[in-house]
Motif scaffolding. Structure first.
Motif, PDB file in Angstrom:
ATOM      1  N   SER A  33      50.494  38.842  46.211  1.00  0.00           N
ATOM      2  CA  SER A  33      49.377  39.533  45.558  1.00  0.00           C
ATOM      3  C   SER A  33      48.564  40.296  46.610  1.00  0.00           C
ATOM      4  CB  SER A  33      48.488  38.520  44.834  1.00  0.00           C
ATOM      5  OG  SER A  33      48.050  37.533  45.744  1.00  0.00           O
ATOM      6  N   ALA A  34      47.859  41.329  46.149  1.00  0.00           N
ATOM      7  CA  ALA A  34      47.078  42.142  47.088  1.00  0.00           C
ATOM      8  C   ALA A  34      45.916  42.799  46.366  1.00  0.00           C
ATOM      9  CB  ALA A  34      47.967  43.221  47.713  1.00  0.00           C
ATOM     10  N   CYS A  35      44.924  43.237  47.160  1.00  0.00           N
ATOM     11  CA  CYS A  35      43.756  43.941  46.622  1.00  0.00           C
ATOM     12  C   CYS A  35      43.601  45.259  47.366  1.00  0.00           C
ATOM     13  CB  CYS A  35      42.479  43.132  46.828  1.00  0.00           C
ATOM     14  SG  CYS A  35      42.545  41.436  46.226  1.00  0.00           S
ATOM     15  N   LEU A  36      43.159  46.292  46.626  1.00  0.00           N
ATOM     16  CA  LEU A  36      42.863  47.601  47.223  1.00  0.00           C
ATOM     17  C   LEU A  36      41.460  47.993  46.802  1.00  0.00           C
ATOM     18  CD1 LEU A  36      46.197  49.461  46.349  1.00  0.00           C
ATOM     19  CD2 LEU A  36      45.496  48.598  48.593  1.00  0.00           C
ATOM     20  N   ALA A  37      40.649  48.473  47.715  1.00  0.00           N
ATOM     21  CA  ALA A  37      39.291  48.906  47.350  1.00  0.00           C
ATOM     22  C   ALA A  37      39.035  50.323  47.859  1.00  0.00           C
ATOM     23  CB  ALA A  37      38.260  47.937  47.927  1.00  0.00           C
ATOM     24  N   GLY A  38      38.745  51.224  46.899  1.00  0.00           N
ATOM     25  CA  GLY A  38      38.390  52.594  47.248  1.00  0.00           C
ATOM     26  C   GLY A  38      36.986  52.919  46.768  1.00  0.00           C
ATOM     27  N   SER A  39      36.401  51.971  46.029  1.00  0.00           N
ATOM     28  CA  SER A  39      35.025  52.169  45.567  1.00  0.00           C
ATOM     29  C   SER A  39      34.076  51.976  46.741  1.00  0.00           C
ATOM     30  CB  SER A  39      34.703  51.143  44.479  1.00  0.00           C
ATOM     31  OG  SER A  39      33.307  51.082  44.292  1.00  0.00           O
ATOM     32  N   CYS A  40      33.023  52.797  46.781  1.00  0.00           N
ATOM     33  CA  CYS A  40      32.019  52.656  47.848  1.00  0.00           C
ATOM     34  C   CYS A  40      30.709  52.141  47.265  1.00  0.00           C
ATOM     35  CB  CYS A  40      31.812  54.001  48.534  1.00  0.00           C
ATOM     36  SG  CYS A  40      33.315  54.617  49.309  1.00  0.00           S
ATOM     37  N   SER A  41      30.788  51.530  46.079  1.00  0.00           N
ATOM     38  CA  SER A  41      29.560  51.035  45.445  1.00  0.00           C
ATOM     39  C   SER A  41      29.009  49.843  46.226  1.00  0.00           C
ATOM     40  CB  SER A  41      29.862  50.595  44.010  1.00  0.00           C
ATOM     41  OG  SER A  41      30.621  49.408  44.035  1.00  0.00           O
ATOM     42  N   GLN A  42      27.719  49.584  46.051  1.00  0.00           N
ATOM     43  CA  GLN A  42      27.099  48.433  46.725  1.00  0.00           C
ATOM     44  C   GLN A  42      27.793  47.138  46.328  1.00  0.00           C
ATOM     45  OE1 GLN A  42      22.866  47.999  46.220  1.00  0.00           O
ATOM     46  NE2 GLN A  42      22.461  49.838  47.421  1.00  0.00           N
ATOM     47  N   ALA A  43      28.126  47.020  45.022  1.00  0.00           N
ATOM     48  CA  ALA A  43      28.755  45.782  44.551  1.00  0.00           C
ATOM     49  C   ALA A  43      30.088  45.576  45.258  1.00  0.00           C
ATOM     50  CB  ALA A  43      28.956  45.849  43.033  1.00  0.00           C
ATOM     51  N   THR A  44      30.889  46.637  45.366  1.00  0.00           N
ATOM     52  CA  THR A  44      32.207  46.489  46.002  1.00  0.00           C
ATOM     53  C   THR A  44      32.053  46.195  47.490  1.00  0.00           C
ATOM     54  OG1 THR A  44      33.194  47.961  44.353  1.00  0.00           O
ATOM     55  CG2 THR A  44      34.435  47.609  46.378  1.00  0.00           C
ATOM     56  N   LEU A  45      31.099  46.825  48.155  1.00  0.00           N
ATOM     57  CA  LEU A  45      30.903  46.552  49.592  1.00  0.00           C
ATOM     58  C   LEU A  45      30.589  45.070  49.796  1.00  0.00           C
ATOM     59  CD1 LEU A  45      28.868  49.730  50.689  1.00  0.00           C
ATOM     60  CD2 LEU A  45      31.278  49.248  51.118  1.00  0.00           C
ATOM     61  N   GLN A  46      29.787  44.520  48.902  1.00  0.00           N
ATOM     62  CA  GLN A  46      29.451  43.093  49.016  1.00  0.00           C
ATOM     63  C   GLN A  46      30.669  42.218  48.723  1.00  0.00           C
ATOM     64  OE1 GLN A  46      26.577  41.567  46.233  1.00  0.00           O
ATOM     65  NE2 GLN A  46      26.383  39.653  47.371  1.00  0.00           N
ATOM     66  N   GLN A  47      31.462  42.627  47.749  1.00  0.00           N
ATOM     67  CA  GLN A  47      32.667  41.846  47.400  1.00  0.00           C
ATOM     68  C   GLN A  47      33.673  41.850  48.557  1.00  0.00           C
ATOM     69  OE1 GLN A  47      33.370  44.091  43.871  1.00  0.00           O
ATOM     70  NE2 GLN A  47      32.007  42.836  42.618  1.00  0.00           N
ATOM     71  N   ILE A  48      33.762  42.977  49.268  1.00  0.00           N
ATOM     72  CA  ILE A  48      34.683  43.045  50.419  1.00  0.00           C
ATOM     73  C   ILE A  48      34.170  42.109  51.524  1.00  0.00           C
ATOM     74  CG2 ILE A  48      35.583  44.552  52.245  1.00  0.00           C
ATOM     75  CD1 ILE A  48      35.348  46.874  50.153  1.00  0.00           C
ATOM     76  N   ALA A  49      32.867  42.152  51.769  1.00  0.00           N
ATOM     77  CA  ALA A  49      32.298  41.284  52.811  1.00  0.00           C
ATOM     78  C   ALA A  49      32.590  39.825  52.473  1.00  0.00           C
ATOM     79  CB  ALA A  49      30.796  41.522  52.923  1.00  0.00           C
ATOM     80  N   ASN A  50      32.492  39.486  51.194  1.00  0.00           N
ATOM     81  CA  ASN A  50      32.780  38.129  50.748  1.00  0.00           C
ATOM     82  C   ASN A  50      34.255  37.778  50.941  1.00  0.00           C
ATOM     83  OD1 ASN A  50      32.406  35.812  48.740  1.00  0.00           O
ATOM     84  ND2 ASN A  50      30.420  36.836  48.811  1.00  0.00           N
ATOM     85  N   ALA A  51      35.139  38.739  50.631  1.00  0.00           N
ATOM     86  CA  ALA A  51      36.584  38.481  50.731  1.00  0.00           C
ATOM     87  C   ALA A  51      37.003  38.222  52.176  1.00  0.00           C
ATOM     88  CB  ALA A  51      37.359  39.667  50.161  1.00  0.00           C
ATOM     89  N   GLU A  52      36.265  38.809  53.141  1.00  0.00           N
ATOM     90  CA  GLU A  52      36.616  38.627  54.568  1.00  0.00           C
ATOM     91  C   GLU A  52      36.701  37.141  54.918  1.00  0.00           C
ATOM     92  OE1 GLU A  52      36.622  41.248  57.048  1.00  0.00           O
ATOM     93  OE2 GLU A  52      35.349  42.848  56.201  1.00  0.00           O
ATOM     94  N   ARG A  53      35.962  36.310  54.174  1.00  0.00           N
ATOM     95  CA  ARG A  53      35.950  34.872  54.478  1.00  0.00           C
ATOM     96  C   ARG A  53      37.208  34.160  53.977  1.00  0.00           C
ATOM     97  NH1 ARG A  53      30.755  33.731  51.606  1.00  0.00           N
ATOM     98  NH2 ARG A  53      29.443  35.420  52.354  1.00  0.00           N
ATOM     99  N   VAL A  54      37.899  34.778  53.003  1.00  0.00           N
ATOM    100  CA  VAL A  54      39.014  34.039  52.383  1.00  0.00           C
ATOM    101  C   VAL A  54      40.370  34.737  52.469  1.00  0.00           C
ATOM    102  CG1 VAL A  54      37.628  32.675  50.772  1.00  0.00           C
ATOM    103  CG2 VAL A  54      38.342  34.968  50.116  1.00  0.00           C
ATOM    104  N   MET A  55      40.432  35.965  52.936  1.00  0.00           N
ATOM    105  CA  MET A  55      41.740  36.633  53.060  1.00  0.00           C
ATOM    106  C   MET A  55      41.664  37.694  54.166  1.00  0.00           C
ATOM    107  SD  MET A  55      41.824  39.018  49.612  1.00  0.00           S
ATOM    108  CE  MET A  55      40.958  37.944  48.476  1.00  0.00           C
TER     109      MET A  55
END
Ligand SMILES: Nc1ncnc2c1ncn2[C@@H]1O[C@H](COP(=O)(O)OP(=O)(O)O)[C@@H](O)[C@H]1O
Ligand SMILES: O=C(O)[C@@H](O)C(=O)COP(=O)(O)O
Length: 425
Positions: free
Chosen positions: A258-280
């Protein structure tokens, strides 16, 4: 198949958001990518959401593609067509909400169209024609920094009037709260003055139920998932549709990497990416290299492939408003956006070739580029991950069985990526 409701969505995440809402309200719903080919096997459904990638393209093209979708939907018996736009009214002064609405209205001969992007479940409310995102007006929300459609005016009567050939009026909250008859009378009054569109206030789901009852008597409406909810409840409460129970699962497990791709630059997505750094593992792409054609997608794939056996990975182009503005000033807004979307599609294609069958994508335009590249013609709606984001099961995909989640940039909680993967088995 005779459709109780036909929907045209101006992007793919928006379409899955609407398909999710309709499903939860009891309508059997499929999401198609573009107008379905005749040989696409669709189940018996109450509603079809035709997904277009028409939010940020040239207005004339958005009109012709929406019209083709409308013809298909009406040909399948849809008396009412909902043109699904973003709950934050994402558009420019040149279009595309106004031009598409004008054309669909002329085609079905409606005197006046109800328009509301309200979606209270996600904090989008409309009062005196002004759109609020949570506690702030649209123009003070993070949408003021959207990479493609920055929103600088929260007054939707003005915004729509700048895009449309018709005059735009208001059905205010006091009228909506009074009764469906009061809304009908107000619409008749506005139509009598030659006004062809009415921004309609809504703050609570009950407002949308009133709006839905009235809208269902018309041939066309324009709005986000909230009016979808109102229409679906109206179709059920008036007995036009027998409510089905929302899916409690997504069918057989798909498994595999499985994989995730993020191209959104919204505040919500930026926070979700920061959160994901801890688990993947997370790879941040270099937008300059992408626009310069520096093989950034191949670099990302070389990074991702050896990691897939150990668990999900996330590849992101997302950046802060300042960094986005810097890239855009060097290369232009559309050129930068397009190059990055295509790089995301290249990466998605390579990931699927490497065996990925469960894919989470953040960003509407990004999802459009990815789903088009993967040649997925449609989706069945599964469980809800977060408000507005369901698990989707691909129908007729070249790669075979696949689960996807297409996340609107602004939706989802901080742990969205792991929440999604946890439900995509
Ligand atoms: N670092 C970046 N710099 C400039 N533009 C970017 C960057 N990362 C992504 N983009 C572009 O920003 C746009 C984001 O839009 P979209 O995917 O629809 O997200 P959202 O759902 O938040 O609107 C896309 O066109 C994407 O290619
Ligand atoms: O209505 C909404 O907010 C969403 O369904 C939607 O359209 C999302 O668009 P993106 O934020 O561009 O993904």
């Amino acid at each position: 198949m005779t459709l109780a409701l036909g929907c045209i969505a101006d992007d793919y995440t928006g379409a899955s958001d609407l398909a999710n809402t309709l499903t939860r309200a009891g309508l059997r719903t499929v999401q198609t990518i573009g107008v379905p080919a005749d040989d696409l096997a669709l189940p018996e459904v109450d509603a079809v959401v035709v997904s277009l990638k028409s939010r940020s393209i040239e207005a004339g093209l958005a009109v012709s593609r929406s019209r083709a979708a409308e013809t298909w939907l009406r040909g399948r018996g849809a008396r009412h067509v909902l043109f699904k736009i973003c709950s934050t009214f994402d558009s420019t002064d040149a279009g595309n909400i106004g031009p598409v609405m004008d054309t669909l209205r002329a085609d079905c001969g409606e005197a006046i169209v109800l328009v509301t992007p309200a979606f209270p479940e996600t904090g989008r409310t409309v009062y005196q024609g002004n759109l609020f995102v949570g506690a702030v007006p649209l123009n003070e929300s993070p949408l003021k920094d959207h990479p493609l459609n920055p929103m600088h005016d929260s007054n939707l009567v003005r915004v729509l009037a700048r895009q449309s050939k018709t005059q735009v009026g208001l059905v205010d909250l006091a009228t909506v709260t009074r009764s469906a008859d009061a809304v009908r009378a107000r619409l008749a009054e506005l139509a009598g003055k030659g006004i062809g569109a009415a921004i309609t206030d809504a703050v609570f789901d009950r407002d949308l139920e009133t709006i839905g009852l009235v809208a269902a008597e018309h041939r066309l409406s324009v709005g986000a998932s909230g009016i979808g909810l109102g229409l679906a409840r109206a179709l059920v409460s008036t007995g036009k549709v027998k409510a089905a129970s929302a899916s409690s699962g997504t069918g057989a497990a798909v498994g595999g990497p499985s994989a995730c791709l993020a191209g959104s630059c919204s505040q919500a997505t930026l926070q979700q990416i920061a959160n994901a750094e801890r688990v993947m593992p997370v790879l941040h792409l270099d937008p300059e290299q992408i626009v310069a054609g520096g093989g950034e997608a191949q670099r990302a794939l070389a990074w991702a492939r050896p990691r897939l056996a150990d668990g999900p990975v996330l590849v992101a182009s997302s950046a802060t408003p300042e960094a986005v503005a810097a890239v855009q000033s060097r290369h232009g807004r559309d050129a930068a956006g397009h190059a990055i979307e295509q790089a995301m599609a290249d990466i998605a294609e390579g990931l699927v070739q490497a065996g990925v069958r469960r894919l989470v994508v953040a960003g509407g335009e990004t999802s459009g580029a990815v789903v088009d590249r993967l040649k997925i013609p449609g989706f069945l709606v599964g469980v809800e991950i977060a408000a507005g984001v369901p698990v989707l099961r691909a129908v007729g995909a070249e790669a075979g069985e696949m689960l996807l989640a297409l996340k609107s940039g602004n939706f989802g909680g901080p742990a969205f990526f792991s929440d999604a993967l946890g439900l995509m088995r």
